[in-house]
Design a protein around this motif. Structure first.
Motif, PDB file in Angstrom:
ATOM      1  N   PHE A  86       0.942  -1.182   0.025  1.00  0.00           N
ATOM      2  CA  PHE A  86      -0.112  -0.037   0.113  1.00  0.00           C
ATOM      3  C   PHE A  86       0.809   1.381   0.111  1.00  0.00           C
ATOM      4  O   PHE A  86       1.958   1.141   0.366  1.00  0.00           O
ATOM      5  CB  PHE A  86      -0.735   0.029   1.397  1.00  0.00           C
ATOM      6  N   THR A  87       0.357   2.302  -0.365  1.00  0.00           N
ATOM      7  CA  THR A  87       1.118   3.559  -0.230  1.00  0.00           C
ATOM      8  C   THR A  87       0.226   4.771   0.830  1.00  0.00           C
ATOM      9  O   THR A  87      -1.200   4.507   0.287  1.00  0.00           O
ATOM     10  CB  THR A  87       1.263   4.250  -1.763  1.00  0.00           C
ATOM     11  N   LYS A  88       0.822   5.476   1.249  1.00  0.00           N
ATOM     12  CA  LYS A  88      -0.065   6.706   1.974  1.00  0.00           C
ATOM     13  C   LYS A  88       0.159   7.690   0.627  1.00  0.00           C
ATOM     14  O   LYS A  88       1.095   8.220   0.638  1.00  0.00           O
ATOM     15  CB  LYS A  88       0.764   7.147   3.231  1.00  0.00           C
ATOM     16  N   PRO A  89      -1.101   8.182   0.354  1.00  0.00           N
ATOM     17  CA  PRO A  89      -1.316   8.910  -0.786  1.00  0.00           C
ATOM     18  C   PRO A  89      -0.744  10.471  -0.380  1.00  0.00           C
ATOM     19  O   PRO A  89      -0.498  10.940   0.836  1.00  0.00           O
ATOM     20  CB  PRO A  89      -2.854   9.066  -1.154  1.00  0.00           C
ATOM     21  N   ALA A  90       0.145  10.909  -1.309  1.00  0.00           N
ATOM     22  CA  ALA A  90       0.576  12.362  -1.221  1.00  0.00           C
ATOM     23  C   ALA A  90      -0.438  13.441  -0.917  1.00  0.00           C
ATOM     24  O   ALA A  90      -1.633  13.212  -1.397  1.00  0.00           O
ATOM     25  CB  ALA A  90       1.574  12.654  -2.523  1.00  0.00           C
ATOM     26  N   GLY A  91      -0.381  14.483  -0.154  1.00  0.00           N
ATOM     27  CA  GLY A  91      -1.205  15.212   0.237  1.00  0.00           C
ATOM     28  C   GLY A  91      -2.151  14.955   1.202  1.00  0.00           C
ATOM     29  O   GLY A  91      -3.258  15.496   1.566  1.00  0.00           O
ATOM     30  N   HIS A  92      -1.717  13.606   1.993  1.00  0.00           N
ATOM     31  CA  HIS A  92      -2.643  13.402   3.182  1.00  0.00           C
ATOM     32  C   HIS A  92      -1.662  13.459   4.277  1.00  0.00           C
ATOM     33  O   HIS A  92      -0.922  12.168   4.701  1.00  0.00           O
ATOM     34  CB  HIS A  92      -2.982  11.932   2.977  1.00  0.00           C
TER      35      HIS A  92
END
Length: 283
Positions: A270-276
């Motif tokens: 998974f990735t933690k989306p940029a902008g969060h």
């Protein structure tokens, strides 16, 4: 989702460590024989190297939860990454440190550290690294039953079994996922390693639950990786075992299921989306 297969057999890692004349601590304390089948090479050097190489750059910070061995710490430090692992049990942490010092040179091992916190307390234990971690690696224990942690029954030799191993209840796993979100930087990756198992005559696959928990926290599901744990010769998988495994071979007249050979692990990336940068409940 794109699917990738990685070869992660780790067939020679133990022998190289135990016989390496440049590092001390060979002997019984650095052999895989002490670990039960459930906890032996939960992650493994080759899988850790694949993940770290694919998801990070030199100098990045790698964190591990549910740590049972030195594999991830050694792989990260050997690749020039900083690494920190959550190990709440002091005897196990001391054993992992001894194995790490026996695996890599002292100046390399200095890149790796451990924190005395449970996986669900990762954000508290890594409070000085919130929003800075590039990759979180986690291999939760596979033995959950009716929402309660079930202790692995492998005798008293396995150093992980002796800890009772820290929980895999749904509530605490959800807390770990939330903590992983907090420590990851925007764009950082979370790799959760799991293995399907037979329980009460049925196949139990934790991957759907893991994906559901991640989606609820706004992680983005990137990829499913098959990590092949056994050697491959031509087009044949070479499934190996030890004397204890041979002793568990069933009577051919028995109706019981045969022993399970752990041929591969599933890696949910998974990735933690940029902008969060955070969530309302992160404070």
């Amino acid at each position: 989702m794109p699917l990738t297969v990685w070869l992660c057999s780790d067939t020679s890692a133990t022998a190289e460590t135990a016989n390496n004349p440049n590092h001390g601590g060979g002997g019984a304390d650095t052999t895989e024989d002490e670990y039960c089948p459930l906890h032996r090479r939960t992650v493994g050097h080759q899988l850790a190297r694949h993940l770290i190489t694919a998801c990070t750059r030199e100098g990045d910070l790698v964190a591990e939860a549910y740590t049972t061995s030195e594999a991830t710490l050694a792989a990260a430090a050997g690749l020039g990454r900083r690494a920190v692992a959550c190990v709440p049990d002091f005897p196990l942490a001391r054993r992992i440190r001894a194995r790490l010092d026996a695996t890599v040179p002292h100046e390399v091992a200095a890149l790796a550290a451990m924190r005395p916190c449970r996986p669900d307390q990762m954000a508290r234990g890594l409070a000085d690294h919130l929003g800075q971690v590039e990759l979180v690696i986690a291999a939760p224990p596979p033995y959950q039953h009716d929402g309660q942690t079930r202790r692995a029954c492998a005798g008293d030799r396995c150093p992980v079994c002796r800890t009772g191993f820290w929980m895999n209840s749904q509530e605490r796993f959800r807390s770990f996922m939330a903590a992983a979100w907090q420590v990851l930087r925007p764009g950082g990756r979370l790799a959760v390693i799991t293995t399907a198992r037979h329980e009460h005559g049925r196949l139990v696959d934790a991957a759907p639950r893991i994906i559901g928990e991640a989606a609820g926290l706004r992680f983005r599901y990137v990829q499913h990786i098959i990590a092949v744990r056994v050697p491959v010769e031509g087009d044949t998988l070479v499934v190996q075992t030890d004397p204890r495994g041979l002793a568990q071979l069933r009577d051919v007249r028995s109706r019981a299921l045969p022993p399970v050979a752990r041929v591969h692990a599933d890696v949910c990336l998974f990735t933690k989306p940029a902008g969060h940068p955070g969530r309302d409940g992160d404070r």
